[in-house]
Design an enzyme around this catalytic site. Structure first.
Site, mmCIF file in Angstrom:
data_model
loop_
_atom_site.group_PDB
_atom_site.id
_atom_site.type_symbol
_atom_site.label_atom_id
_atom_site.label_comp_id
_atom_site.label_asym_id
_atom_site.label_seq_id
_atom_site.Cartn_x
_atom_site.Cartn_y
_atom_site.Cartn_z
ATOM 1 N N SER A 171 0.861 -1.186 0.000
ATOM 2 C CA SER A 171 0.000 0.000 0.000
ATOM 3 C C SER A 171 0.894 1.231 0.000
ATOM 4 O O SER A 171 1.698 1.402 -0.901
ATOM 5 C CB SER A 171 -0.955 -0.029 1.193
ATOM 6 O OG SER A 171 -1.898 1.019 1.107
ATOM 7 N N THR A 172 0.799 2.086 1.018
ATOM 8 C CA THR A 172 1.560 3.336 1.049
ATOM 9 C C THR A 172 3.059 3.078 0.915
ATOM 10 O O THR A 172 3.635 2.323 1.689
ATOM 11 C CB THR A 172 1.290 4.095 2.365
ATOM 12 O OG1 THR A 172 -0.107 4.188 2.563
ATOM 13 C CG2 THR A 172 1.904 5.480 2.314
ATOM 14 N N HIS A 197 -2.503 -1.124 -3.446
ATOM 15 C CA HIS A 197 -3.672 -0.258 -3.265
ATOM 16 C C HIS A 197 -3.517 0.982 -4.139
ATOM 17 O O HIS A 197 -2.647 1.818 -3.895
ATOM 18 C CB HIS A 197 -3.820 0.160 -1.798
ATOM 19 C CG HIS A 197 -4.122 -0.970 -0.876
ATOM 20 N ND1 HIS A 197 -3.854 -0.930 0.473
ATOM 21 C CD2 HIS A 197 -4.678 -2.196 -1.104
ATOM 22 C CE1 HIS A 197 -4.237 -2.068 1.037
ATOM 23 N NE2 HIS A 197 -4.731 -2.847 0.104
ATOM 24 N N MET A 290 -0.109 1.028 5.090
ATOM 25 C CA MET A 290 -0.875 1.371 6.292
ATOM 26 C C MET A 290 -1.953 0.322 6.535
ATOM 27 O O MET A 290 -2.563 -0.185 5.599
ATOM 28 C CB MET A 290 -1.530 2.747 6.096
ATOM 29 C CG MET A 290 -2.292 3.256 7.296
ATOM 30 S SD MET A 290 -1.169 3.712 8.641
ATOM 31 C CE MET A 290 -2.343 4.291 9.872
ATOM 32 N N ASP A 293 -4.433 -4.903 5.942
ATOM 33 C CA ASP A 293 -4.908 -5.707 4.814
ATOM 34 C C ASP A 293 -3.856 -6.747 4.453
ATOM 35 O O ASP A 293 -2.676 -6.437 4.310
ATOM 36 C CB ASP A 293 -5.202 -4.809 3.608
ATOM 37 C CG ASP A 293 -5.778 -5.581 2.436
ATOM 38 O OD1 ASP A 293 -6.456 -6.598 2.675
ATOM 39 O OD2 ASP A 293 -5.563 -5.162 1.280
#
Length: 353
Positions: A171-172, A197, A290, A293
């Site tokens: 993600s991030t 993401h 973050m 997930d």
């Protein structure tokens, strides 16, 4: 009293500056300390106001966000969240900005403005708070921010199935982490499936960019695509991706559905399918991001006999997803980002009879 996160807003549109300022101010933990019309006035406000985070428009007339970042980050590293349009140029610059040091981005809404704007502002508030925790000091005095466009080694995916599948979730900070890992894979690596993401529209450009840099073929996944040696499939933004076994081959399906663990695509959805369909013939990798997930899905993979790794805290932009995966027992161990590709290759050799 808890100190508020100080935010500088940079956008050439007075209306957008007003909307972003008001939207950020809805969170009592955020304080907009300045609003700049362009990078030149932003530079002065950075020195004067000392913001913790800056939101930066991607497309501006005098100097776009990318050029500003490349000048700013080596001199004054600052966590930055890009505000991107969904134009082709906007998406291109956004990905370049992530390479140049931006922590994350939000996309401006293009339809259903009222609902889309509220959702975008809520996302921006969350991402500004995440960005405020990121250590960007590694960008200090960096002189390598011009994009490298080296020639990728031309390797085609082989028209044969593989009995191993490598699964990556991020993600991030994940766009750069994924690039670091898969550029370290040789062209004859077993098939790779990835959830990053990212909104619809960005994953195609992200995949195309990786395809120019990697020995493996990289493409945005479509339902029915085969997972095979030399190929990387990236889940399309806005759709869940699952792995299916069909006889002696593996394929992916890309489908709409409810958010899972707050996301679509979701790492959990992908990894649960890999646990069920691939089992011990899989390797799972959790990169920076973050939240949590993928933690449940990676645990299911490990319980099914897969080998699993997660990025360590020191090299993660946000040590959320790897941390949760490790703490819940899904990840066997934490590995620095530069060592993940070699570690994965070693795991494959250990599994080869």
């Amino acid at each position: 009293m808890i100190r508020k996160i100080r935010v500088l807003v940079v956008d050439d549109s007075a209306l957008v500056r007003q909307i972003l300022t008001q939207g950020l101010a809805m969170d009592p933990g955020l304080e907009v300390v300045g609003a700049a019309v362009d990078p030149y006035s932003a530079r002065d406000l950075i020195v004067k106001c000392k913001p913790d985070v800056m939101t930066l428009d991607v497309e501006m007339p005098r100097m776009d966000g990318l050029e500003f970042l490349r000048k700013l980050m080596p001199q004054y590293p600052l966590p930055v969240v890009m505000v991107s349009s969904l134009t082709q140029t906007g998406k291109q610059i956004t990905l370049d900005c992530l390479e140049a040091g931006a922590v994350d981005f939000v996309a401006k809404p293009t339809s259903n403005m009222a609902q889309g704007l509220n959702a975008m502002l809520a996302e921006l508030r969350t991402k500004v708070k995440i960005a405020s925790t990121v250590n960007v000091s590694r960008w200090k005095n960096r002189r390598d921010l011009l994009p490298s466009r080296g020639l990728a080694r031309p390797v085609k995916a082989l028209a044969e199935s593989t009995d191993k599948v490598i699964t990556i979730g991020a993600s991030t900070g994940g766009t750069e982490a994924i690039k670091s890992v898969i550029t370290g894979f040789p062209g004859n690596m077993p098939g790779v499936v990835i959830v990053q993401h990212m909104p619809a529209g960005f994953t195609k450009m992200f995949s195309d960019r990786l395809n120019q840099l990697c020995p493996m073929e990289v493409k945005e996944a479509e339902s029915g695509d085969r997972i095979m040696t030399g190929r990387v499939l990236v889940a399309p933004g806005g759709k869940h991706m699952r792995v299916r076994r069909s006889g002696g081959i593996y394929q992916v399906s890309c489908e709409d559905g409810e958010l899972v663990s707050g996301h679509r695509p979701s790492v959990d959805v992908l990894m649960h399918s890999v646990a069920e369909q691939v089992g011990a013939n899989a390797i799972g990798i959790m990169l920076t991001g973050m939240g949590g997930d993928g933690a449940g899905g990676m645990l299911a993979m490990r319980q099914a006999g897969a080998r699993t790794l997660a990025q360590d805290e020191a090299t993660s932009v946000v040590f959320g997803m790897p941390k949760v995966a490790f703490e819940r027992g899904g990840a066997e161990r934490l590995v620095p980002l530069p060592d993940i590709a070699p570690a994965t290759i070693r795991l494959l050799s250990e599994r080869t009879p």
